[in-house]
Design a protein around this motif. Structure first.
Motif, mmCIF file in Angstrom:
data_model
loop_
_atom_site.group_PDB
_atom_site.id
_atom_site.type_symbol
_atom_site.label_atom_id
_atom_site.label_comp_id
_atom_site.label_asym_id
_atom_site.label_seq_id
_atom_site.Cartn_x
_atom_site.Cartn_y
_atom_site.Cartn_z
ATOM 1 N N ARG A 151 -16.047 -11.349 37.868
ATOM 2 C CA ARG A 151 -17.447 -10.928 37.852
ATOM 3 C C ARG A 151 -17.530 -9.417 37.623
ATOM 4 N NH1 ARG A 151 -22.186 -13.288 40.370
ATOM 5 N NH2 ARG A 151 -20.774 -14.956 40.982
ATOM 6 N N VAL A 152 -16.648 -8.671 38.282
ATOM 7 C CA VAL A 152 -16.632 -7.215 38.126
ATOM 8 C C VAL A 152 -16.199 -6.839 36.717
ATOM 9 C CG1 VAL A 152 -15.582 -5.075 38.913
ATOM 10 C CG2 VAL A 152 -16.182 -6.839 40.568
ATOM 11 N N LEU A 153 -15.154 -7.513 36.214
ATOM 12 C CA LEU A 153 -14.632 -7.192 34.891
ATOM 13 C C LEU A 153 -15.658 -7.458 33.801
ATOM 14 C CD1 LEU A 153 -10.968 -8.523 35.152
ATOM 15 C CD2 LEU A 153 -11.739 -6.152 35.163
ATOM 16 N N VAL A 154 -16.308 -8.606 33.856
ATOM 17 C CA VAL A 154 -17.300 -8.922 32.832
ATOM 18 C C VAL A 154 -18.464 -7.944 32.901
ATOM 19 C CG1 VAL A 154 -18.969 -10.641 32.040
ATOM 20 C CG2 VAL A 154 -16.659 -11.330 32.644
ATOM 21 N N GLY A 155 -18.859 -7.572 34.116
ATOM 22 C CA GLY A 155 -19.924 -6.597 34.254
ATOM 23 C C GLY A 155 -19.558 -5.271 33.619
ATOM 24 N N SER A 156 -18.297 -4.842 33.796
ATOM 25 C CA SER A 156 -17.868 -3.573 33.224
ATOM 26 C C SER A 156 -17.771 -3.662 31.705
ATOM 27 C CB SER A 156 -16.524 -3.152 33.826
ATOM 28 O OG SER A 156 -15.482 -4.014 33.419
ATOM 29 N N VAL A 157 -17.367 -4.825 31.174
ATOM 30 C CA VAL A 157 -17.324 -5.007 29.728
ATOM 31 C C VAL A 157 -18.726 -4.877 29.141
ATOM 32 C CG1 VAL A 157 -16.896 -6.666 27.869
ATOM 33 C CG2 VAL A 157 -15.244 -6.435 29.734
ATOM 34 N N THR A 158 -19.696 -5.552 29.752
ATOM 35 C CA THR A 158 -21.075 -5.486 29.266
ATOM 36 C C THR A 158 -21.589 -4.052 29.305
ATOM 37 O OG1 THR A 158 -21.493 -7.733 30.055
ATOM 38 C CG2 THR A 158 -23.419 -6.365 29.597
ATOM 39 N N GLU A 159 -21.289 -3.339 30.387
ATOM 40 C CA GLU A 159 -21.741 -1.947 30.511
ATOM 41 C C GLU A 159 -21.197 -1.093 29.374
ATOM 42 O OE1 GLU A 159 -21.475 1.807 33.654
ATOM 43 O OE2 GLU A 159 -20.624 -0.154 34.178
ATOM 44 N N ARG A 160 -19.917 -1.297 29.053
ATOM 45 C CA ARG A 160 -19.316 -0.518 27.960
ATOM 46 C C ARG A 160 -19.955 -0.876 26.619
ATOM 47 N NH1 ARG A 160 -14.641 -1.384 31.279
ATOM 48 N NH2 ARG A 160 -13.623 0.581 31.841
ATOM 49 N N ILE A 161 -20.219 -2.148 26.408
ATOM 50 C CA ILE A 161 -20.838 -2.577 25.153
ATOM 51 C C ILE A 161 -22.222 -1.951 25.003
ATOM 52 C CG2 ILE A 161 -21.703 -4.544 23.819
ATOM 53 C CD1 ILE A 161 -18.662 -4.398 23.975
ATOM 54 N N VAL A 162 -22.999 -1.974 26.077
ATOM 55 C CA VAL A 162 -24.345 -1.383 26.040
ATOM 56 C C VAL A 162 -24.267 0.098 25.678
ATOM 57 C CG1 VAL A 162 -26.343 -0.764 27.455
ATOM 58 C CG2 VAL A 162 -25.356 -3.062 27.625
ATOM 59 N N ARG A 163 -23.292 0.807 26.246
ATOM 60 C CA ARG A 163 -23.176 2.247 26.001
ATOM 61 C C ARG A 163 -22.659 2.567 24.601
ATOM 62 N NH1 ARG A 163 -19.891 2.893 30.603
ATOM 63 N NH2 ARG A 163 -18.360 3.766 29.150
ATOM 64 N N MET A 164 -21.782 1.730 24.084
ATOM 65 C CA MET A 164 -21.035 2.103 22.888
ATOM 66 C C MET A 164 -21.462 1.391 21.609
ATOM 67 S SD MET A 164 -17.295 2.104 24.790
ATOM 68 C CE MET A 164 -16.384 2.698 23.361
ATOM 69 N N ALA A 165 -22.181 0.302 21.705
ATOM 70 C CA ALA A 165 -22.533 -0.471 20.509
ATOM 71 C C ALA A 165 -23.545 0.269 19.644
ATOM 72 C CB ALA A 165 -23.082 -1.833 20.906
ATOM 73 N N ASP A 166 -23.414 0.080 18.339
ATOM 74 C CA ASP A 166 -24.345 0.682 17.391
ATOM 75 C C ASP A 166 -25.512 -0.243 17.056
ATOM 76 O OD1 ASP A 166 -22.809 3.025 17.150
ATOM 77 O OD2 ASP A 166 -21.528 2.089 15.631
ATOM 78 N N VAL A 167 -25.524 -1.440 17.643
ATOM 79 C CA VAL A 167 -26.588 -2.412 17.387
ATOM 80 C C VAL A 167 -27.247 -2.773 18.717
ATOM 81 C CG1 VAL A 167 -25.425 -3.329 15.352
ATOM 82 C CG2 VAL A 167 -25.009 -4.367 17.590
ATOM 83 N N PRO A 168 -28.434 -3.396 18.697
ATOM 84 C CA PRO A 168 -29.089 -3.795 19.950
ATOM 85 C C PRO A 168 -28.223 -4.756 20.758
ATOM 86 C CG PRO A 168 -30.629 -3.930 18.116
ATOM 87 C CD PRO A 168 -29.280 -3.678 17.522
ATOM 88 N N VAL A 169 -28.219 -4.569 22.075
ATOM 89 C CA VAL A 169 -27.491 -5.443 22.984
ATOM 90 C C VAL A 169 -28.483 -6.056 23.965
ATOM 91 C CG1 VAL A 169 -25.656 -5.637 24.701
ATOM 92 C CG2 VAL A 169 -25.427 -4.003 22.811
ATOM 93 N N VAL A 170 -28.566 -7.385 23.963
ATOM 94 C CA VAL A 170 -29.429 -8.097 24.892
ATOM 95 C C VAL A 170 -28.564 -8.592 26.041
ATOM 96 C CG1 VAL A 170 -30.946 -10.088 25.221
ATOM 97 C CG2 VAL A 170 -31.021 -8.799 23.078
ATOM 98 N N THR A 171 -28.878 -8.155 27.261
ATOM 99 C CA THR A 171 -28.119 -8.600 28.425
ATOM 100 C C THR A 171 -28.912 -9.656 29.175
ATOM 101 O OG1 THR A 171 -29.009 -6.823 29.815
ATOM 102 C CG2 THR A 171 -26.944 -6.389 28.640
ATOM 103 N N VAL A 172 -28.214 -10.687 29.634
ATOM 104 C CA VAL A 172 -28.837 -11.815 30.312
ATOM 105 C C VAL A 172 -28.221 -11.943 31.701
ATOM 106 C CG1 VAL A 172 -29.346 -14.282 30.215
ATOM 107 C CG2 VAL A 172 -29.124 -12.968 28.085
ATOM 108 N N ARG A 173 -29.050 -11.890 32.707
ATOM 109 C CA ARG A 173 -28.549 -12.045 34.066
ATOM 110 C C ARG A 173 -28.202 -13.510 34.294
ATOM 111 N NH1 ARG A 173 -28.012 -9.234 38.558
ATOM 112 N NH2 ARG A 173 -28.178 -10.259 40.572
#
Length: 206
Positions: free
Chosen positions: A111-133
C-alpha cells in the motif's frame, strides 16, 4: 482529446476502481487503453518472486478482458524495473495522453509502495494523471466460495458436468475460476465485491 489512456495495474484488489475509471474515460473519448504492469526488480536486478511475472500477466489480461467486454480497444504490456520509471517511459514511448491509477495497492508495505509510485507519477508525468482512491471492501476471500459461485454460474448458462480442476486465483477484486464442462474448458470471473459471476468471453488467463 484523449486517444491513448494508460492504466498501470499491480493486480491488487483495489485496482478495480482505477480500471473501471480508466475504461469509462477511454469509452467516452473512443480512446485505446494501455494496460501496463511493472514487475519490480530487487537490489541486484533480480525479480522479487518467481510468481511476479505470471501475476503481472494476469493483471493486464484482466484489464484486457474488461476492455473487450466494454468494446474498448486495448493493448497490454509487462515490464521489469523501477515502477515509476517504467510507467513514465512507457507513457513517453507510446504517446500516452492520460494516466489513470490508484492511490493504494494491496495492504501493508505494498500500500505504501503503490502510494509512493502514484505520487512520483503525479509529480513527474508530462500528461494529465487521474488518481482514484481505492476503498472497496472485498467480500469473497475464500477460493472455495468463489469456485461454488462460478460452478453455479456455469450451470445457469447451460453447462453440465462442471468441475473445478485447479484453485481459483484473484486479481483486481475478481476471482478467475477455471472450470471443466461438458463443452470443454471455461473461465468464470467472480466479482469479489458484488459476488456476481460471469462467463468470460475475452482473452483469459491460463
Amino acid at each position: 482529446m484523449y486517444q491513448d489512456v494508460l492504466i498501470p495495474t499491480d493486480g491488487s484488489d483495489g485496482t478495480r476502481r482505477s480500471i473501471n475509471h480508466g475504461l469509462t474515460i477511454a469509452g467516452r473519448f473512443d480512446a485505446t487503453v494501455h494496460a501496463l504492469s511493472v514487475v519490480p526488480e530487487g537490489p541486484l536486478g533480480t525479480l522479487q518472486t518467481d510468481e511476479a511475472i505470471p501475476a503481472a500477466e494476469r493483471a493486464v489480461e484482466r484489464v484486457e478482458t474488461e476492455a473487450t467486454r466494454e468494446g474498448v480497444d486495448v493493448v497490454t504490456a509487462v515490464e521489469q524495473g523501477v515502477p515509476h520509471e517504467e510507467i513514465l517511459a512507457y507513457a513517453d514511448d507510446h504517446g500516452i495522453d492520460m494516466i489513470v491509477m490508484g492511490t493504494q495497492g494491496r495492504t501493508g508495505l505494498d500500500r505504501v509502495l503503490v502510494g509512493s509510485v502514484t505520487e512520483r507519477i503525479v509529480r513527474m508525468a508530462d500528461v494529465p494523471v487521474v488518481t482514484v482512491r481505492l476503498t472497496e471492501d472485498i467480500r469473497i476471500e475464500d477460493p472455495d466460495e468463489a469456485a461454488e459461485i462460478a460452478r453455479k454460474t456455469a450451470e445457469r448458462e447451460g453447462y453440465e458436468d462442471v468441475t473445478v480442476p485447479e484453485e481459483p486465483h484473484r486479481t483486481s477484486a475478481s476471482w478467475i475460476v477455471p472450470l471443466e464442462t461438458d463443452r470443454g474448458p471455461l473461465h468464470v470471473h467472480v466479482d469479489a465485491v458484488t459476488s456476481e459471476g460471469r462467463v468470460a468471453t475475452g482473452p483469459e488467463t491460463e
